[in-house]
Scaffold this active site. Sequence first.
Site, short mmCIF file in Angstrom:
data_model
loop_
_atom_site.label_atom_id
_atom_site.label_comp_id
_atom_site.label_asym_id
_atom_site.label_seq_id
_atom_site.Cartn_x
_atom_site.Cartn_y
_atom_site.Cartn_z
CG ASP A 184 -16.26 6.15 -8.80
OD1 ASP A 184 -17.30 6.51 -9.63
OD2 ASP A 184 -15.08 6.58 -8.95
N PRO A 241 19.58 26.40 24.63
CG PRO A 241 20.60 26.25 26.76
CD PRO A 241 19.08 26.43 26.28
N GLY A 254 -13.18 6.34 -5.84
CA GLY A 254 -12.38 4.97 -5.07
C GLY A 254 -10.74 5.83 -5.34
N GLY A 255 -9.72 5.21 -4.34
CA GLY A 255 -8.42 5.89 -4.10
C GLY A 255 -8.37 7.38 -4.04
CG ASP A 256 -5.73 11.04 -5.32
OD1 ASP A 256 -5.38 11.59 -4.06
OD2 ASP A 256 -5.72 11.58 -6.36
CE LYS A 274 -26.98 -0.70 -9.48
NZ LYS A 274 -26.94 -0.37 -8.21
CB THR A 277 -3.60 6.19 -4.74
OG1 THR A 277 -3.69 5.71 -6.07
CG2 THR A 277 -2.16 6.48 -4.44
N PRO A 300 -8.64 2.96 -0.81
CG PRO A 300 -6.92 1.58 -0.04
CD PRO A 300 -7.58 3.01 0.16
CG MET A 305 -7.88 0.49 -14.29
SD MET A 305 -8.32 1.90 -15.30
CE MET A 305 -7.06 3.12 -15.21
CB VAL A 362 6.67 21.49 26.74
CG1 VAL A 362 5.62 22.64 27.16
CG2 VAL A 362 6.56 20.55 28.04
#
Length: 416
Positions: free
Chosen positions: A206, A45, A259-261, A228, A289, A183, A343, A25
């Site tokens: 993205d 204790p 995307g990702g981080d 785009k 990521t 991701p 990449m 608790v």
Amino acid sequence: MTSNPYPLGLRLHGRRVVVVGGGAVATRRVPALLDAGADVLLVSPELTPALRARADAGRLHWVPRRFVPEDLDGAWLVQVAIDDPVAAASVSAVAAERRIFCVRADDRTAATAWTPAVTRHGPVTVAVLGGGDPHRAMTVRDAIRDLLAVRLAPDETAPTQSRPDAATGVPQAGRVALVGAGPGDPELITVKGWRLLTEADVVVADRLVPGLLLDELRPDVELVDASKIPYGPSRAQEEINQILVDRALAGAVVVRLKGGDPYVFGRGGEELLACAAAGVPVTVVPGVTSSIAAPAAAGIPVTHRGVAHEFTVVSGHLAPDAPASLVRWDALAGLHGTLVILMGLKNLAAITATLIANGRSPQTPAAVVQEATTGTQRVLRSTLGEVAADALTADLRPPAVVVVGDVVGTLDALDA
Ligand SMILES: C[S@@+](CC[C@H](N)C(=O)[O-])C[C@H]1O[C@@H](n2cnc3c(N)ncnc32)[C@H](O)[C@@H]1O
């Protein structure tokens, strides 16, 4: 006479709160007290490992013995978190004598204060008391939490720009949130990222963000597809920065969904600088990521005890001999741990050849994970010497992460 409780928000910063008991608790109650800045004295204790870690870190004072009345000297509140009714009653008796409110985990009817079920959303705290029925309180709290997750209070970042709302004349906040979307699996966005997304007037997304997240946006949200935007990569980035700044200065809540981080090969830093230069307040929400999630989704831990004590994340978008490359591939070849290459598909043959030429064994296990965490995920297992050719044969395409190191086979026994 009414027996309804009188609700209060206690401002406990720097004020002594005594917690009696060091079990489950107390483990649940103490974090909120510390979050409120209370000066917590814990009398027990024994402590659970979680509480001991807080005591060791100096976050609370621990007195390793049973309660004595002097423990309440200077206290504003006491929480009794023990299940021995006689001991608990003696603590509440001392508290009552000294006019200190006392919460009792073992007996609510004997308590002089109740802890509500709570949900927190940025600066807003909602506390629910269920008339003595904790289950009812939690049910109502959950319903409110779900409602707030959709409606949402403003983010805690104080806005500095504002424009008057045409209808109400009330100033509207303009701000930007750089949000990591994770991701690919839409469920891998953070709770905070999701909350900000549901608040957005404008979302600049993205190419790699999970499509399903966009599917759930309100119909009136302006969606800008960053992939785009015409022009080359650097002009397009300037264009994105401008869109973020312009929309925020016009009073919109803008989410830049990445995307990702946002800070892992995501150009989040450039966007933050552009907003800061224009005086636009920015919140950065880290994301899961792909450099860690893609290996994980393929059953590869980036570290494992006794196997890898480091992992290095590197971009392979430039070939090792490219003049603009900032990567010391020769030095990376000398490491024993895990190498995660983002990449890197296009230059994989040159990268693996450079690593081998500089000493990394061609037998080192390697894997490629394409479209990780999505329904179309593909995983290829190979070796450093073969992986480039194998990826070509298998027609693997971006987005993909390449993992090199002994961790690649570590959990294989699970598949057997
Ligand atoms: C521009 S970087 C952005 C990285 C991102 N900020 C992150 O933290 O994951 C794009 C690269 O991330 C990797 N990537 C992103 N999503 C991925 C996924 N679902 N599966 C595999 N690789 C992914 C690929 O290497 C891709 O080329």
